[in-house]
Every structure is written in C-alpha cells, then in structure tokens.
Design an enzyme around this catalytic site. Structure first.
Site, mmCIF file in Angstrom:
data_model
loop_
_atom_site.group_PDB
_atom_site.id
_atom_site.type_symbol
_atom_site.label_atom_id
_atom_site.label_comp_id
_atom_site.label_asym_id
_atom_site.label_seq_id
_atom_site.Cartn_x
_atom_site.Cartn_y
_atom_site.Cartn_z
ATOM 1 N N THR A 121 0.693 -1.128 -0.001
ATOM 2 C CA THR A 121 -0.043 -0.108 0.189
ATOM 3 C C THR A 121 0.902 1.147 0.058
ATOM 4 O OG1 THR A 121 -1.601 1.107 1.615
ATOM 5 C CG2 THR A 121 -0.126 -0.387 2.410
ATOM 6 N N ASP A 122 0.436 2.479 -0.454
ATOM 7 C CA ASP A 122 0.697 3.803 -0.466
ATOM 8 C C ASP A 122 1.154 4.153 0.959
ATOM 9 O OD1 ASP A 122 -1.868 4.276 0.012
ATOM 10 O OD2 ASP A 122 -1.756 5.729 -1.931
ATOM 11 N N GLU A 123 0.293 3.631 2.007
ATOM 12 C CA GLU A 123 0.328 4.292 3.257
ATOM 13 C C GLU A 123 1.455 3.730 3.994
ATOM 14 O OE1 GLU A 123 -3.049 3.170 5.875
ATOM 15 O OE2 GLU A 123 -4.573 3.314 4.003
ATOM 16 N N TYR A 148 -2.039 -0.795 11.177
ATOM 17 C CA TYR A 148 -2.101 -1.378 9.854
ATOM 18 C C TYR A 148 -0.811 -1.010 8.887
ATOM 19 C CZ TYR A 148 -3.437 -1.682 5.047
ATOM 20 O OH TYR A 148 -3.265 -1.975 3.707
ATOM 21 N N LYS A 152 2.139 -3.275 7.316
ATOM 22 C CA LYS A 152 2.451 -3.532 5.941
ATOM 23 C C LYS A 152 4.024 -2.933 5.509
ATOM 24 C CE LYS A 152 0.074 -4.516 2.883
ATOM 25 N NZ LYS A 152 -0.324 -6.074 2.459
HETATM 26 P P1 NAD Z 1 -9.759 -7.395 2.344
HETATM 27 O O1 NAD Z 1 -9.679 -7.069 3.641
HETATM 28 O O2 NAD Z 1 -10.705 -7.146 1.400
HETATM 29 O O3 NAD Z 1 -9.258 -8.918 2.209
HETATM 30 C C1 NAD Z 1 -8.299 -9.655 2.768
HETATM 31 C C2 NAD Z 1 -8.460 -11.102 2.565
HETATM 32 O O4 NAD Z 1 -7.190 -11.941 3.266
HETATM 33 C C3 NAD Z 1 -9.620 -11.443 3.124
HETATM 34 O O5 NAD Z 1 -10.302 -12.527 2.266
HETATM 35 C C4 NAD Z 1 -9.185 -12.420 4.410
HETATM 36 O O6 NAD Z 1 -10.041 -13.508 4.692
HETATM 37 C C5 NAD Z 1 -7.909 -12.891 3.845
HETATM 38 N N1 NAD Z 1 -6.880 -13.180 5.082
HETATM 39 C C6 NAD Z 1 -6.814 -12.264 6.273
HETATM 40 N N2 NAD Z 1 -6.007 -12.821 7.027
HETATM 41 C C7 NAD Z 1 -5.561 -14.094 6.562
HETATM 42 C C8 NAD Z 1 -4.641 -15.079 6.693
HETATM 43 N N3 NAD Z 1 -4.046 -14.985 8.086
HETATM 44 N N4 NAD Z 1 -4.395 -16.182 5.737
HETATM 45 C C9 NAD Z 1 -5.182 -16.184 4.599
HETATM 46 N N5 NAD Z 1 -6.073 -15.350 4.165
HETATM 47 C C10 NAD Z 1 -6.181 -14.212 5.199
HETATM 48 O O7 NAD Z 1 -8.170 -6.722 1.702
HETATM 49 P P2 NAD Z 1 -8.244 -5.663 0.357
HETATM 50 O O8 NAD Z 1 -8.600 -4.347 0.584
HETATM 51 O O9 NAD Z 1 -8.603 -6.590 -0.624
HETATM 52 O O10 NAD Z 1 -6.519 -5.739 0.267
HETATM 53 C C11 NAD Z 1 -5.852 -6.609 -0.153
HETATM 54 C C12 NAD Z 1 -4.465 -6.438 -0.282
HETATM 55 O O11 NAD Z 1 -4.207 -5.207 -0.799
HETATM 56 C C13 NAD Z 1 -3.796 -6.204 1.206
HETATM 57 O O12 NAD Z 1 -2.420 -6.502 1.100
HETATM 58 C C14 NAD Z 1 -3.817 -4.665 1.361
HETATM 59 O O13 NAD Z 1 -2.714 -4.023 2.362
HETATM 60 C C15 NAD Z 1 -3.432 -4.324 -0.198
HETATM 61 N N6 NAD Z 1 -3.874 -3.027 -0.710
HETATM 62 C C16 NAD Z 1 -5.319 -2.577 -0.321
HETATM 63 C C17 NAD Z 1 -5.500 -1.211 -0.828
HETATM 64 C C18 NAD Z 1 -7.243 -0.839 -0.635
HETATM 65 O O14 NAD Z 1 -7.591 0.186 -1.018
HETATM 66 N N7 NAD Z 1 -8.236 -1.705 -0.243
HETATM 67 C C19 NAD Z 1 -4.787 -0.650 -1.363
HETATM 68 C C20 NAD Z 1 -3.324 -1.002 -1.511
HETATM 69 C C21 NAD Z 1 -3.034 -1.914 -1.084
HETATM 70 O O1 TDX Z 2 -16.990 6.146 7.301
HETATM 71 C C1 TDX Z 2 -15.989 6.842 6.902
HETATM 72 N N1 TDX Z 2 -15.783 7.967 6.723
HETATM 73 C C2 TDX Z 2 -14.562 8.525 6.451
HETATM 74 O O2 TDX Z 2 -14.623 9.662 6.245
HETATM 75 C C3 TDX Z 2 -14.879 5.746 6.772
HETATM 76 C C4 TDX Z 2 -14.743 4.262 6.815
HETATM 77 C C5 TDX Z 2 -13.543 6.291 6.211
HETATM 78 N N2 TDX Z 2 -13.650 7.719 6.205
HETATM 79 C C6 TDX Z 2 -12.341 8.155 5.663
HETATM 80 C C7 TDX Z 2 -11.063 7.849 6.425
HETATM 81 C C8 TDX Z 2 -10.081 7.990 4.869
HETATM 82 O O3 TDX Z 2 -9.603 9.322 4.813
HETATM 83 O O4 TDX Z 2 -12.348 7.960 4.171
HETATM 84 C C9 TDX Z 2 -11.002 7.658 3.905
HETATM 85 C C10 TDX Z 2 -10.640 6.109 3.183
HETATM 86 O O5 TDX Z 2 -11.040 5.337 4.427
HETATM 87 P P1 TDX Z 2 -10.714 3.985 4.135
HETATM 88 O O6 TDX Z 2 -11.721 3.199 3.164
HETATM 89 O O7 TDX Z 2 -11.019 3.181 5.680
HETATM 90 O O8 TDX Z 2 -9.547 3.571 3.684
HETATM 91 P P2 TDX Z 2 -7.851 4.082 4.057
HETATM 92 O O9 TDX Z 2 -7.728 4.163 5.443
HETATM 93 O O10 TDX Z 2 -7.459 5.175 3.296
HETATM 94 O O11 TDX Z 2 -6.934 2.734 3.754
HETATM 95 C C11 TDX Z 2 -7.498 2.104 2.492
HETATM 96 O O12 TDX Z 2 -6.365 2.558 1.336
HETATM 97 C C12 TDX Z 2 -5.251 1.935 1.611
HETATM 98 C C13 TDX Z 2 -7.454 0.583 2.431
HETATM 99 O O13 TDX Z 2 -8.469 0.315 3.575
HETATM 100 C C14 TDX Z 2 -6.015 0.087 3.055
HETATM 101 O O14 TDX Z 2 -6.112 -1.229 2.912
HETATM 102 C C15 TDX Z 2 -5.092 0.276 1.856
HETATM 103 O O15 TDX Z 2 -4.008 0.152 2.033
#
Ligand code: NAD
Ligand code: TDX
Length: 332
Positions: A121-123, A148, A152
């Site tokens: 992630t960019d975080e 989190y 990562k």
């Molecule tokens: P998500 O929470 O929707 O999915 C995570 C999945 O991993 C789930 O299916 C969960 O059951 C599985 N999991 C959790 N712990 C596990 C374990 N110990 N063993 C096997 N499976 C396990 O997450 P997401 O949003 O799809 O993110 C996926 C990846 O992408 C993560 O590595 C996250 O850091 C990265 N990422 C997410 C975002 C975003 O915007 N959501 C952005 C950049 C990077």
């Molecule tokens: O109800 C809400 N109201 C609100 O204002 C929620 C759930 C979030 N927010 C804000 C917090 C953040 O500034 O919205 C923005 C996005 O929040 P999230 O969806 O929780 O994402 P963020 O914390 O930015 O992280 C996401 O992007 C990077 C993913 O969850 C991570 O897994 C990924 O690494």
C-alpha cells in the site's frame, strides 16, 4: 500457462484479481484464504472449475503453505488484515497476518525458489500536506502512521531482506486506494453507498479534507499482471491512476449520483492519527513496464460501483449491521 497461488483471493482486491486473471490469461489459480470476517467465497462464485480451486487456510500455517508452494509457479500475496480502523481497535491480528504470515510465505518461497509478488500500500510512506507538490515515488522514505500501515511497511521490508539475503525472486507493488465491486462495507466508499441504500446518512470523519488517490480495482489487477509478466526481480513499483479527491467531495458525489441532496451527510468523530493525503507518482510502472489505467473517469467508475451495490444487496447485507454497530460504538 502458469499455476498461480493467490493469497487473500476471497477479499476485495484479491477476488477482483482472480476474476481479471481468469478472464485475461490462461493461468490456473488456487486461492488460499482464511475467510476472516473480510473474506467471502460469494465473491468467487461462477469461476471455471477447470482453472480455479479454493483452499481455506492461514498464510501463517507453514505446512499448508509449503504444500501449496510445491505445486505453484508463482504466488501473488494479497492476504492481510487491511482496515486502519480495526488496527486502532486491536492491532494483534495485523502482526500475526501481515508480519508472521508474510514471513511464512517468504520462507516457503526461499525453500521452493518460487516467484512471489507482494501486494502493498501507499500508506507505508506516511502522508503528505494538502499543498505539497510532491507525490510518493519508489524512493520516498517509509514513515507509516497506523498499526495497519506499519505492519504493511514491516512486511515490505521483510520481502526486500529476503530478496537480498536469500535471493528470493520477489517484486513489490504499493498501490493507492482501490474502489469497485466486492469491497467490504467497512471501507469508505461502500459504507456510504450502502448507508444511502439503507436510508442512513453517510458519515464523514472530521472535516473531510483528507485526500485519497482513487484507482479502480480492475486497473490494479492489470498492473499486477503486468508486473508478474515484465517486472524486474527485487524491484518495487508504485501503482496509481492520478485519482486524488478529498473525502467530502467523494461523499457529495455519491449522494448526487444516488439522487440525494449533496449535503445529506453527518460529520463524525475523526480517526486517530488520520493520514491527511496520499498521492502516487506511477511513472516507473508506466514508462518501464508500459501499464496505463483504463478507468480514468472517476464519476463513471463510481456510478458503476453504486449500481453494483444496488444489484448485490445479498452480497453485502450480512455484514452491514455488525459493521455499523462497530462504528456506532466509537461515535463514527
Ligand atoms: P480485504 O480485507 O478485503 O481482504 C483480505 C483477505 O485476506 C480476506 O479474504 C481475508 O479472509 C484474507 N486473510 C486475512 N488474513 C488471512 C490469513 N492469515 N491467511 C489467509 N487469508 C487471510 O483486503 P483488500 O482491501 O482486498 O486488500 C488486499 C491487499 O491489498 C492487502 O494486502 C492490502 O494491504 C493491499 N492494499 C489494499 C488497498 C485498498 O484500497 N483496499 C490499497 C493498496 C493495497
Ligand atoms: O465512514 C468513513 N468515513 C470516512 O470519512 C470511513 C470508513 C472512512 N472515512 C475516511 C477515512 C479515510 O480518509 O475515508 C478515507 C478512506 O478510508 P478507508 O476506506 O478506511 O481507507 P484508508 O484508511 O484510506 O485505507 C485504504 O487504502 C489503503 C485501505 O483500507 C487500505 O487497505 C489500503 O492500504
């Protein structure tokens, strides 16, 4: 054809990748997923049985991981605890999965010589000021804020160390905020869409000035396939689609697209340590590997996502009440 092992393939981005990869390649895919609260096998319904298999299990289970690596040509590692708000409530599962789980995969990659792509992630880079002209690049120093993002960041550093110390054939990508179908209702965009569908007012943390750099999950999947095919071992690639928006603007756009007054939302308690702004410079991926995003019209992508949640209430409804109860307990 390759045999791919996809960890976390029942989650949001992993399941989008599985659909994308089965549609665009002839790879065979095994998903390894623990099915935590965030995993949902319904996200994998309808996939071709001849090319797809689901295994329920933990990435920290060394014996299971070893047996799956023995029969895979490459591994794409999505599995993680992924939600910042949960990490502020209970950090422990983030250490177990993001750190120990990634370590377990790296040890298996080392034993079997398996190609590994680590999804991050960019975080990990911390946050930017709103008026900072800079964006994150591959050389930005790590400075994570939350449990989190720090786990990562730790997992990325483990991957780098296993490449250098043991010659593991790994690449890393750090992507910005994804949106699209199959995203859990705890996350910002699906939470607000499903709130409106349920007649609940959207909830904006603090003033809503925080900026996220949105990318459609399908563009993320295409970028990962590109890195798997053409990426240089040991390299990191940033993935982003120039999609910066502040949260207030996103809530207003969701409300407008759903036929509601743009100001029909509530300000709620801000997230502790809330990162202000993320912004990705993806020049390296674009120029060196030739990737470009397709979904560059954010309102159109958001409208399609709203439509998906409208049509798939059976997918998201089971998680909605518990998610809102969790937020309510924190004044959010
Ligand atoms: P998500 O929470 O929707 O999915 C995570 C999945 O991993 C789930 O299916 C969960 O059951 C599985 N999991 C959790 N712990 C596990 C374990 N110990 N063993 C096997 N499976 C396990 O997450 P997401 O949003 O799809 O993110 C996926 C990846 O992408 C993560 O590595 C996250 O850091 C990265 N990422 C997410 C975002 C975003 O915007 N959501 C952005 C950049 C990077
Ligand atoms: O109800 C809400 N109201 C609100 O204002 C929620 C759930 C979030 N927010 C804000 C917090 C953040 O500034 O919205 C923005 C996005 O929040 P999230 O969806 O929780 O994402 P963020 O914390 O930015 O992280 C996401 O992007 C990077 C993913 O969850 C991570 O897994 C990924 O690494």
């Amino acid at each position: 054809m390759a045999r791919l092992l996809v960890t976390g393939g029942a989650g949001f981005i992993g399941s989008n990748f599985v659909h994308h990869a089965l549609d665009h390649t002839d790879h065979h895919i095994t998903v390894l997923d623990k099915l935590t609260y965030a995993g949902n096998t319904a996200s994998l319904d309808g996939l071709p049985e001849s090319r797809f298999r689901f295994v329920r299990g933990d990435i920290a289970d060394a014996a299971l991981v070893d047996s799956l690596f023995a029969e895979s040509d490459a591994v794409v590692h999505y599995a993680a605890e992924s939600h910042n708000d949960n990490s502020l409530d209970d950090p422990r599962p983030f250490l177990d999965t993001n750190i120990i789980g990634t370590y377990t995969l790296l040890e298996a990659a080392r034993r079997h010589g398996t190609r590994l792509h680590h999804i991050s992630t960019d975080e990990v880079y911390g946050d930017l000021e709103l008026d900072d002209p800079a964006r994150f690049t591959e050389s930005t120093p790590y400075n994570p804020s939350s449990p989190y993002s720090s786990t990562k960041a730790g997992s990325d550093l483990l991957v780098r160390a296993w490449v250098r110390s043991f010659g593991v054939a790994a690449t890393i990508s750090n992507c910005s905020n994804n949106y699209g179908p199959y995203q859990h209702v705890e996350k910002f965009i699906p939470r607000q869409i499903t709130n409106v569908l349920r007649g609940i007012r959207p909830k904006l943390y603090g003033a809503g000035e925080n900026v996220r750099d949105w990318i459609h999950a399908d563009d993320h999947s295409a970028a990962v396939l590109t890195i798997l095919e053409k990426g240089v071992i040991g390299e990191t690639y940033l993935i982003g689609a120039d999609g910066e928006e502040n949260n207030k603007a996103v809530v207003e756009l969701i409300l407008t697209l759903m036929g509601q007054p743009a100001d029909a939302y509530d300000h709620v308690t801000d997230r502790t340590g809330h990162d202000l702004r993320y912004a990705i410079d993806s020049t390296k991926l674009r120029t060196e590997l030739g990737w470009t995003p397709i979904y560059q019209d954010f309102p159109a992508g958001l409208a399609a996502t709203i439509e998906w949640y409208r049509e798939n209430e059976a997918w998201w409804a089971p998680a909605k009440d518990a998610t809102e109860a969790f937020y309510a307990s924190k004044g959010q």
